[in-house]
Design a protein around this motif. Structure first.
Motif, PDB file in Angstrom:
ATOM      1  N   LEU A 273      39.846  33.757  37.607  1.00 48.54           N
ATOM      2  CA  LEU A 273      40.683  34.928  38.147  1.00 48.54           C
ATOM      3  C   LEU A 273      39.981  35.947  38.743  1.00 48.54           C
ATOM      4  O   LEU A 273      40.536  37.087  39.255  1.00 48.54           O
ATOM      5  CB  LEU A 273      41.161  35.473  36.745  1.00 48.54           C
ATOM      6  N   LYS A 274      38.915  35.681  39.169  1.00 47.62           N
ATOM      7  CA  LYS A 274      38.084  36.696  39.846  1.00 47.62           C
ATOM      8  C   LYS A 274      38.119  38.234  39.119  1.00 47.62           C
ATOM      9  O   LYS A 274      38.059  39.239  39.609  1.00 47.62           O
ATOM     10  CB  LYS A 274      38.862  37.246  41.356  1.00 47.62           C
ATOM     11  N   SER A 275      38.052  38.010  37.794  1.00 44.49           N
ATOM     12  CA  SER A 275      37.861  39.006  36.910  1.00 44.49           C
ATOM     13  C   SER A 275      36.380  39.559  37.122  1.00 44.49           C
ATOM     14  O   SER A 275      35.466  38.976  37.238  1.00 44.49           O
ATOM     15  CB  SER A 275      38.060  38.630  35.407  1.00 44.49           C
ATOM     16  N   LYS A 276      36.369  40.957  36.635  1.00 44.05           N
ATOM     17  CA  LYS A 276      35.109  41.610  36.547  1.00 44.05           C
ATOM     18  C   LYS A 276      34.983  42.275  35.093  1.00 44.05           C
ATOM     19  O   LYS A 276      34.028  43.149  34.876  1.00 44.05           O
ATOM     20  CB  LYS A 276      35.191  42.839  37.575  1.00 44.05           C
ATOM     21  N   SER A 277      35.794  41.787  34.261  1.00 41.53           N
ATOM     22  CA  SER A 277      35.642  42.131  32.575  1.00 41.53           C
ATOM     23  C   SER A 277      34.228  41.849  32.170  1.00 41.53           C
ATOM     24  O   SER A 277      33.442  40.853  32.481  1.00 41.53           O
ATOM     25  CB  SER A 277      36.622  41.431  31.783  1.00 41.53           C
TER      26      SER A 277
END
Length: 85
Positions: free
Chosen positions: A44-48
């Motif tokens: 998801l290309k998350s940066k969390s």
């Protein structure tokens, strides 16, 4: 917070399983056998930086509306039969 903590604990258990599988099959490359946040970042290309933040910032989870049903008197209540409950 409760959901994030539960997923974090489950992810720790799965990490033990992933580690054992890699140890048993050292010649195999398990590219997508990742922990929750790593898989989320990849797919998801998350940066969390933590699971709770990933829940709060998730565009996909935001699309899931709270399941409700309308009673005969017009009142809306939680639909406890929903698969998202």
């Amino acid at each position: 917070d409760v959901s994030a903590k539960a997923l974090e604990n489950l992810d720790k258990e799965y990490s033990k399983i992933r580690k054992a599988i890699r140890k048993r099959f050292p010649a195999r490359h398990f590219k997508y056998m990742l922990d929750y946040l790593s898989l989320e970042r990849l797919s998801l290309k998350s940066k969390s930086v933590d699971i709770c933040k990933s829940f709060q910032e998730s565009k996909q989870l935001a699309l899931i509306k709270t399941p409700t049903e309308q009673l005969p008197n017009g009142e809306l209540v939680i639909d406890v039969k929903s698969r998202f409950f």
